[in-house]
Design a protein around this motif. Structure first.
Motif: not given
Length: 244
Positions: A12-19
């Motif tokens: 969705e946002c394209g950032m590397d911030s997943l858990v």
């Protein structure tokens, strides 16, 4: 990819911030909201401009979903980076406001103010865009003198687009006496260098070369500053089409 290997990217946002769901963590809406504000809120971005730069770069390159909420965040981060003196962010924000988008209305006056900001002092491309806005009259009235001066300065700072618009002034007789012969000489003298840049690079150099070829095609078609020639006109129009 980073030093730890392959990193998951949010679709969705394209950032590397997943858990990951196998991490053992459980989140509710309030917790997620708190985390989001902690790592993407104004306070965080104030002290971590590199994070704002990363978001803006990914959004600009189409790696973040283009929708109203994400574009509003993009504008917010660009404005923040501009306040910090970031010239790239300042130009990108000015350009977005000049041309508008599906989610952002055109705002030529605000765009002009960003183009003329200290961050872009001596920037030939920004000066060229200022000239276009002054010439078009979208700022309330047309200002041919101001436009001509902007194009002249842009050319002096090495802007290829500035040079093309400067030559255009001699075709139109804008603020100066018409001199299509001089205009054609400027175009043709720039052709070899522009072609070399075109075949060696891509992106904006392609647009500059295409714009130059279109102008030269028009000069041949109408016989302005050069002998009329349909053959040469078609040749340059095809070159312009190829470059675009």
């Amino acid at each position: 990819n980073d030093e730890n290997g392959v990193t998951a990217i949010c679709p969705e946002c394209g950032m590397d911030s997943l858990v990951g769901d196998a991490s053992g963590f459980t989140f509710d809406h309030d917790t997620l909201r708190e985390i989001n504000l902690t790592f993407y809120g104004e306070d965080y971005m104030e002290h971590h401009p590199e994070a704002a730069e990363a978001y803006c770069e990914r959004y600009k390159n189409g790696k973040i979903t283009h929708k109203k909420a994400n574009e509003e965040l993009y504008i917010q981060y660009l404005a923040h980076l501009s306040r910090l003196g970031n010239s790239v962010a300042t130009y990108d924000l000015a350009s977005l406001l000049e041309f508008g988008s599906e989610y952002t209305e055109k705002d030529p006056e605000t765009a002009f103010s960003y183009y003329m900001s200290k961050n872009l002092e001596g920037d030939g491309q920004a000066l060229t865009r200022m000239g276009v806005l002054l010439e078009s009259g979208v700022l309330g009235k047309d200002d041919p003198k101001g436009a001509f001066e902007c194009y002249s300065k842009a050319m002096a700072f090495g802007s290829a687009n500035g040079l093309l618009h400067f030559a255009d002034c001699y075709v139109k007789g804008m603020f100066i006496e018409k001199n299509p012969l001089l205009a054609y000489q400027i175009y043709s003298n720039f052709y070899t260098d522009s072609y070399s840049r075109f075949i060696a690079t891509s992106g904006k150099e392609s647009i500059v070369f295409a714009s130059l070829c279109y102008r030269m095609g028009k000069m041949y078609e109408l016989g302005l500053g050069v002998s009329q020639s349909d053959y040469n006109a078609i040749h340059f129009y095809l070159m312009a089409d190829t470059a675009f």
